[in-house]
Design an enzyme around this catalytic site. Structure first.
Site, short mmCIF file in Angstrom:
data_model
loop_
_atom_site.label_atom_id
_atom_site.label_comp_id
_atom_site.label_asym_id
_atom_site.label_seq_id
_atom_site.Cartn_x
_atom_site.Cartn_y
_atom_site.Cartn_z
N TYR A 81 -5.95 -10.31 0.29
CA TYR A 81 -5.80 -8.89 0.61
C TYR A 81 -6.42 -8.56 1.96
O TYR A 81 -5.79 -7.89 2.80
CB TYR A 81 -6.44 -8.05 -0.50
CG TYR A 81 -6.26 -6.56 -0.33
CD1 TYR A 81 -5.06 -5.94 -0.67
CD2 TYR A 81 -7.30 -5.77 0.14
CE1 TYR A 81 -4.89 -4.57 -0.54
CE2 TYR A 81 -7.14 -4.39 0.28
CZ TYR A 81 -5.94 -3.81 -0.05
OH TYR A 81 -5.79 -2.45 0.09
N LYS A 126 -4.42 -7.17 5.34
CA LYS A 126 -4.70 -5.89 5.99
C LYS A 126 -5.14 -6.09 7.44
O LYS A 126 -4.81 -5.27 8.32
CB LYS A 126 -5.74 -5.10 5.20
CG LYS A 126 -5.24 -4.65 3.83
CD LYS A 126 -3.95 -3.82 3.92
CE LYS A 126 -3.52 -3.26 2.59
NZ LYS A 126 -2.29 -2.44 2.69
#
Length: 250
Positions: free
Chosen positions: A155, A159
């Site tokens: 994750y 990002k």
């Protein structure tokens, strides 16, 4: 000049991915409330049906992990009507320690959180350029782009990649009058976040690092997104706007 917030986007069409839940859902509702025509993309048709009972919108169900399906959905959206504004909000998280992060979950996270955003933005930007009327794109990122979070290797990587891609988009598309920015919220109380941060043992240490002593609500992020889409931010391009209650200031 005073701006009537209820009609702020009255002449605009906005495409929102991940519109079935969380920040995307809140953004779709807020943009509709401010006059925009909304095209909503989500994996769940049930979620889209619920949204369409709340606001007038065009809905398209699509699994953004599938590149070909993502491209087809974006093209279908643009055939319905030209898009002036884009909110790339779809995202997933797979919780795994770094040493146990699987190739499959890493690839899936990058496909949904980064590749899909690229594909949809490419199609929308081409439409905006062809119309020569400019536009605005907001990619929904996270404070995880800058801060390492345990169990979030894929994750955080996705990002950070989204932030980097956004800066390139801002540079290349800015010459066409298209502004591209990210919002980077701290933990936002979406259904996805609930499964990670519902336990006090996990949420307590994180809350202690936020000066405002609470997590973000989806509608607060939606208002930041609306600002970045609006004329109020007409010279804001290529920024990562923290919506974190002061988390990164500490």
């Amino acid at each position: 000049m005073n701006v009537d917030r209820n009609r702020e986007f009255a002449d605009k069409t906005v495409l929102v991915t991940g519109a079935g839940k969380g920040i995307g859902y809140a953004s779709a509702i807020l943009m509709a409330e401010r006059g925009a025509r909304v095209i909503a993309l989500s994996r769940s048709q049930a979620d889209l049906d619920a949204l369409s009972h709340t606001i007038p919108c065009t809905t398209i169900a699509v699994d953004l992990a599938d590149a070909a399906a993502t491209l087809a959905a974006a093209q279908q959206a643009l055939q319905a009507q030209p898009v002036d504004l884009l909110v790339n909000c779809a995202g997933i998280v797979e919780l795994e320690p770094f040493l146990d992060t699987s190739i499959d979950s890493f690839d899936l996270t990058m496909a949904v959180n980064v590749r899909a955003a690229m594909i949809v933005a490419q199609e929308c930007a081409r439409c905006m350029i062809a119309r020569s009327e400019g536009g605005a794109i907001v990619n929904v990122s996270s404070m995880a782009a800058q801060v390492g979070t345990p169990l979030h290797a894929a994750y955080c990587a996705s990002k950070a990649a989204l932030d980097a891609m956004t800066r390139v988009m801002a540079v290349e598309l800015g010459v066409h009058g298209i502004r591209v920015n990210t919002v980077n919220p701290v933990v936002t109380m979406t259904p996805m976040a609930q499964k990670v941060w519902s336990e006090p043992a996990k949420s307590g240490p994180m809350l202690a690092r936020i000066p405002l002593q609470r997590f973000v609500q989806p509608d607060e992020v939606a208002r930041a997104i609306a600002y970045l889409l609006s004329r109020d931010s007409s010279m804001v391009n290529g920024v990562s706007l923290a919506v974190d209650g002061g988390f990164q200031a500490g």
